[in-house]
Design a protein around this motif. Structure first.
Motif, PDB file in Angstrom:
ATOM      1  N   TRP A  54       0.848  -1.203   0.000  1.00  0.00           N
ATOM      2  CA  TRP A  54       0.000   0.000   0.000  1.00  0.00           C
ATOM      3  C   TRP A  54       0.875   1.242   0.000  1.00  0.00           C
ATOM      4  CZ3 TRP A  54      -5.338   0.816   0.017  1.00  0.00           C
ATOM      5  CH2 TRP A  54      -6.115  -0.347   0.033  1.00  0.00           C
ATOM      6  N   LEU A  55       0.433   2.234  -0.774  1.00  0.00           N
ATOM      7  CA  LEU A  55       1.126   3.514  -0.776  1.00  0.00           C
ATOM      8  C   LEU A  55       0.203   4.567  -0.173  1.00  0.00           C
ATOM      9  CD1 LEU A  55       3.663   5.125  -1.763  1.00  0.00           C
ATOM     10  CD2 LEU A  55       2.284   5.751  -3.745  1.00  0.00           C
TER      11      LEU A  55
ATOM     12  N   THR B 104       5.537  10.294   2.192  1.00  0.00           N
ATOM     13  CA  THR B 104       5.017   9.045   1.631  1.00  0.00           C
ATOM     14  C   THR B 104       5.393   7.862   2.515  1.00  0.00           C
ATOM     15  OG1 THR B 104       4.996   7.714  -0.387  1.00  0.00           O
ATOM     16  CG2 THR B 104       7.077   8.708   0.189  1.00  0.00           C
ATOM     17  N   ARG B 105       4.508   6.877   2.499  1.00  0.00           N
ATOM     18  CA  ARG B 105       4.774   5.645   3.268  1.00  0.00           C
ATOM     19  C   ARG B 105       4.340   4.467   2.403  1.00  0.00           C
ATOM     20  NH1 ARG B 105       4.669   3.825   8.927  1.00  0.00           N
ATOM     21  NH2 ARG B 105       3.817   1.725   9.012  1.00  0.00           N
ATOM     22  N   PHE B 106       5.280   3.582   2.142  1.00  0.00           N
ATOM     23  CA  PHE B 106       5.022   2.410   1.320  1.00  0.00           C
ATOM     24  C   PHE B 106       5.032   1.193   2.235  1.00  0.00           C
ATOM     25  CE2 PHE B 106       6.245  -0.839  -1.895  1.00  0.00           C
ATOM     26  CZ  PHE B 106       5.214  -0.618  -2.789  1.00  0.00           C
ATOM     27  N   THR B 107       3.847   0.678   2.508  1.00  0.00           N
ATOM     28  CA  THR B 107       3.705  -0.461   3.420  1.00  0.00           C
ATOM     29  C   THR B 107       3.849  -1.754   2.628  1.00  0.00           C
ATOM     30  OG1 THR B 107       2.171   0.869   4.701  1.00  0.00           O
ATOM     31  CG2 THR B 107       2.229  -1.486   5.174  1.00  0.00           C
ATOM     32  N   GLN B 108       4.818  -2.562   3.036  1.00  0.00           N
ATOM     33  CA  GLN B 108       5.095  -3.783   2.275  1.00  0.00           C
ATOM     34  C   GLN B 108       4.516  -5.005   2.975  1.00  0.00           C
ATOM     35  OE1 GLN B 108       9.201  -3.416   0.256  1.00  0.00           O
ATOM     36  NE2 GLN B 108       9.491  -2.522   2.280  1.00  0.00           N
ATOM     37  N   SER B 109       4.106  -5.931   2.173  1.00  0.00           N
ATOM     38  CA  SER B 109       3.563  -7.174   2.729  1.00  0.00           C
ATOM     39  C   SER B 109       4.708  -8.082   3.161  1.00  0.00           C
ATOM     40  CB  SER B 109       2.697  -7.867   1.680  1.00  0.00           C
ATOM     41  OG  SER B 109       3.488  -8.190   0.563  1.00  0.00           O
ATOM     42  N   GLY B 110       4.366  -9.132   3.859  1.00  0.00           N
ATOM     43  CA  GLY B 110       5.355 -10.142   4.250  1.00  0.00           C
ATOM     44  C   GLY B 110       6.203  -9.728   5.422  1.00  0.00           C
TER      45      GLY B 110
ATOM     46  N   ALA C  44       7.903  -7.034   5.896  1.00  0.00           N
ATOM     47  CA  ALA C  44       9.029  -6.126   5.639  1.00  0.00           C
ATOM     48  C   ALA C  44       8.728  -4.745   6.220  1.00  0.00           C
ATOM     49  CB  ALA C  44       9.271  -6.019   4.140  1.00  0.00           C
ATOM     50  N   LYS C  45       9.796  -4.040   6.589  1.00  0.00           N
ATOM     51  CA  LYS C  45       9.614  -2.707   7.161  1.00  0.00           C
ATOM     52  C   LYS C  45       9.039  -1.748   6.127  1.00  0.00           C
ATOM     53  CE  LYS C  45      13.105  -2.627  10.786  1.00  0.00           C
ATOM     54  NZ  LYS C  45      14.338  -1.971  11.270  1.00  0.00           N
ATOM     55  N   PRO C  46       8.156  -0.859   6.547  1.00  0.00           N
ATOM     56  CA  PRO C  46       7.634   0.124   5.600  1.00  0.00           C
ATOM     57  C   PRO C  46       8.721   1.117   5.189  1.00  0.00           C
ATOM     58  CG  PRO C  46       6.863   0.591   7.818  1.00  0.00           C
ATOM     59  CD  PRO C  46       7.570  -0.722   7.888  1.00  0.00           C
ATOM     60  N   LEU C  47       8.575   1.624   3.969  1.00  0.00           N
ATOM     61  CA  LEU C  47       9.491   2.641   3.465  1.00  0.00           C
ATOM     62  C   LEU C  47       8.764   3.975   3.559  1.00  0.00           C
ATOM     63  CD1 LEU C  47      10.548   0.715   0.241  1.00  0.00           C
ATOM     64  CD2 LEU C  47      11.645   0.646   2.496  1.00  0.00           C
ATOM     65  N   TYR C  48       9.368   4.931   4.222  1.00  0.00           N
ATOM     66  CA  TYR C  48       8.654   6.198   4.384  1.00  0.00           C
ATOM     67  C   TYR C  48       9.641   7.364   4.411  1.00  0.00           C
ATOM     68  CZ  TYR C  48      10.079   5.525   9.221  1.00  0.00           C
ATOM     69  OH  TYR C  48      10.817   5.308  10.342  1.00  0.00           O
ATOM     70  N   GLY C  49       9.094   8.547   4.214  1.00  0.00           N
ATOM     71  CA  GLY C  49       9.909   9.754   4.258  1.00  0.00           C
ATOM     72  C   GLY C  49       9.371  10.792   3.281  1.00  0.00           C
ATOM     73  N   TRP C  50      10.088  11.896   3.210  1.00  0.00           N
ATOM     74  CA  TRP C  50       9.667  12.979   2.321  1.00  0.00           C
ATOM     75  C   TRP C  50      10.160  12.737   0.905  1.00  0.00           C
ATOM     76  CZ3 TRP C  50       6.312  16.607   3.856  1.00  0.00           C
ATOM     77  CH2 TRP C  50       6.126  16.793   5.227  1.00  0.00           C
ATOM     78  N   LEU C  51       9.345  13.104  -0.048  1.00  0.00           N
ATOM     79  CA  LEU C  51       9.803  13.141  -1.431  1.00  0.00           C
ATOM     80  C   LEU C  51      10.523  14.465  -1.662  1.00  0.00           C
ATOM     81  CD1 LEU C  51       6.742  11.593  -3.305  1.00  0.00           C
ATOM     82  CD2 LEU C  51       8.857  10.483  -2.567  1.00  0.00           C
ATOM     83  N   ASN C  52      11.044  14.647  -2.860  1.00  0.00           N
ATOM     84  CA  ASN C  52      11.808  15.860  -3.140  1.00  0.00           C
ATOM     85  C   ASN C  52      10.920  17.108  -3.079  1.00  0.00           C
ATOM     86  OD1 ASN C  52      14.261  14.595  -3.509  1.00  0.00           O
ATOM     87  ND2 ASN C  52      13.924  14.252  -5.704  1.00  0.00           N
ATOM     88  N   PHE C  53      11.508  18.190  -2.589  1.00  0.00           N
ATOM     89  CA  PHE C  53      10.822  19.488  -2.558  1.00  0.00           C
ATOM     90  C   PHE C  53      10.601  19.953  -3.998  1.00  0.00           C
ATOM     91  CE2 PHE C  53      11.112  24.219  -2.018  1.00  0.00           C
ATOM     92  CZ  PHE C  53       9.938  24.362  -1.306  1.00  0.00           C
TER      93      PHE C  53
ATOM     94  N   ARG D 167      15.110   6.336   0.546  1.00  0.00           N
ATOM     95  CA  ARG D 167      14.398   5.104   0.907  1.00  0.00           C
ATOM     96  C   ARG D 167      12.903   5.189   0.584  1.00  0.00           C
ATOM     97  NH1 ARG D 167      15.092   7.721   5.752  1.00  0.00           N
ATOM     98  NH2 ARG D 167      13.158   8.188   6.891  1.00  0.00           N
ATOM     99  N   ALA D 168      12.407   6.440   0.462  1.00  0.00           N
ATOM    100  CA  ALA D 168      10.986   6.622   0.151  1.00  0.00           C
ATOM    101  C   ALA D 168      10.758   6.770  -1.343  1.00  0.00           C
ATOM    102  CB  ALA D 168      10.446   7.850   0.876  1.00  0.00           C
ATOM    103  N   GLY D 169      11.834   6.682  -2.122  1.00  0.00           N
ATOM    104  CA  GLY D 169      11.677   6.753  -3.574  1.00  0.00           C
ATOM    105  C   GLY D 169      12.058   8.088  -4.180  1.00  0.00           C
TER     106      GLY D 169
END
Lengths: 211, 292
Positions: free
Chosen positions: B59-60, B84-90, B92-101, B134-136
């Protein structure tokens, strides 16, 4: 007999009282304002008569100001508000109520056709200043604004303060802040307000600019 | 797993959606949009949040804040960022943080009130390396020249279809460096304004809340141009409804993916928008250099 009235003056008192009771126009002829600016041949309709407007002339409540297509006129109302009337406008002073200190209690103008700019004098307590048109009402407290009306539409532009424009047909209203304007068409809701451009304000300022 | 998640985000071409707000051409007010950027400068502040399922049970979720400021009546700047927060199945730790300004300079070139037509130009820049990798967020930035338009149909003799309006844009995102791809980013909005119906066509006896609604659908495309570096074509169709109050708007839309690369399922986005020029016309709602 009322105390303090000389018997010899009684007939005059009775005559004056009868005049006020029998001639409503005499009782309504309260001062509404004064002509303080004039350009071209403008007219004041009062008590069924029509006369050319002059600088310094008093305009009473109930009088109608008629500005032809080549004229402009500026009125200072009794509450201190200044109303500039553009060419091609017909406006009636329906109510101009002030207290003993000259503070506005209630001002109603009726705009049959044309454009007004009103610089409304501030007051310390709630007091209405309203302009009625064929399609709705614009009400303010203290502001510098424009209202244009016709039989089918009205529009309001606000330079400072805010104005509430209400549809006569649907009773829906929009509050118009400074630098914004809005339109109202007969029988409909007001159009949501938007920012007016400098050109739009310049146009209505020029039309109501009475030197 | 972390590398896979980040790679997935990057391959999608970054999610930083611009938020948007109302703007006017004559008596036509174009409603706020949330997926596509707005079509002209303004003094506004808005927040939106979205959530959408992706392949593999991921989920994003995103939250965005945007501030827009006019410099003159026709020129303005947009500043925004997205968490943004990318919740991964299985597990795994979620990936989150700010995107570029992200910033954009926007100029309103044409405002034809009689024909309810607007034309604007924008120059957007995403500042590379200002977000969390880490958030993409890309390490390199990108610049996007854009052409915006808005057209209301109120000047046409089409009766109850006069409240219809179409807005849109065409953008070309030029990456500062490879391996980031260049992207073509067109989009359009079709909307039917009930406030316009009530005020310009016919005042129908509708309930109060209905009178302030604008049903609308946004369609957004993201198409790789040249070497894709793994990016794929995204198409998002977003039907929704906007409620306009005095000085604010509230918008909810479904996020319906129209390509496999876009998302795995339908998401939702909601936005609240404040018109600072309406709420604070004498202070922060004024252009920095106003002619009035």
């Amino acid at each position: 007999m009322p105390r303090g009235i000389c018997p010899r003056k009684l007939p005059a008192w009775l005559a004056a009282t009868a005049l006020l009771v029998l001639v409503p126009g005499a009782a309504l002829a309260a001062p509404g304002g004064t002509v303080v600016g004039l350009f071209g041949g403008c007219f004041i309709e009062s008590g069924g008569g029509r006369s050319a407007a002059k600088i310094g002339q008093s305009v009473a409540v109930g009088d109608t100001v008629e500005v032809p297509t080549d004229g402009k006129l500026k009125l200072r109302l009794s509450d201190g508000s200044v109303v500039s009337v553009a060419a091609g406008t017909r406006m009636t002073l329906t109510t101009v109520g002030v207290d003993s200190g000259g503070q506005r209690q209630d001002v109603h103008l009726s705009l049959a056709q044309g454009l007004l700019r009103a610089v409304v004098a501030p007051v310390e307590r709630p007091a209405s200043f309203e302009v009625d048109t064929a399609v709705g009402t614009a009400a303010v407290r203290s502001t510098d604004w424009f209202v244009e009306g016709s039989a089918t539409a009205m529009q309001v532009g606000v330079l400072s303060g805010s104005v509430e424009m209400t549809s006569a047909a649907t009773k829906r209203h929009e509050t118009i802040p400074a630098r914004w304007g809005a339109r109202l068409e007969a029988g409909r809701d007001p159009v949501p307000p938007r920012v007016w451009s400098k050109a739009e304000f310049d146009a209505v300022i020029a039309r109501t600019d009475v030197k | 797993m972390l590398a896979i998640g980040v790679g997935f985000l990057v391959a999608m071409g970054a999610f930083a959606r611009d938020a948007a707000a109302y703007t006017a051409a004559g008596d036509r007010l174009f409603a706020a949009t949330v997926v596509l950027p707005q079509i002209s400068p303004g003094d506004e502040f808005y927040l939106w949040g979205s959530t959408q399922p992706f392949a593999g049970g991921n989920w994003l979720t995103e939250f965005n804040g945007t501030y827009m400021k006019t410099i003159t009546e026709n020129l303005g700047i947009v500043m925004q960022d997205t968490w943004t927060r990318f919740t991964q199945s299985g597990g795994a730790k979620p990936l989150y943080g700010w995107l570029n300004f992200d910033t954009e300079l926007k100029y309103l070139a044409v405002n034809d009130q009689a024909h309810e037509f607007l034309l604007s130009f924008g120059l957007d820049h995403e500042w590379g390396g200002t977000g969390a990798a880490r958030a993409g967020a890309f390490a390199s930035g990108a610049t996007t020249p854009r052409l915006y338009f808005g057209k209301g149909l109120g000047d046409l003799d089409i009766g109850y279809l006069r409240p219809l309006a179409i807005t849109g844009l065409l953008g070309y995102q030029i990456a500062d460096k490879t391996p980031r791809p260049d992207l073509v980013t067109p989009g359009f909005v079709v909307e039917y304004s009930i406030p316009y119906l009530q005020s310009k066509v016919e005042s129908l006896p509708l309930p109060e809340v209905i009178r302030s609604l604008t049903p609308m659908t946004e369609v957004s495309f993201t198409v790789p141009a040249g070497k894709s570096f793994g990016a794929r074509t995204n198409i998002l169709i977003c039907p929704g409804i906007s409620y306009a109050g005095q000085g604010y708007e509230f918008l909810v839309e479904a996020l319906v993916p129209a390509s496999k690369a876009t998302a795995a399922g339908t998401g939702v986005v909601a936005m609240v928008h404040f018109s600072l020029d309406y709420l604070f016309p004498d202070t922060i709602g004024r252009p920095l250099f106003s002619q009035r």
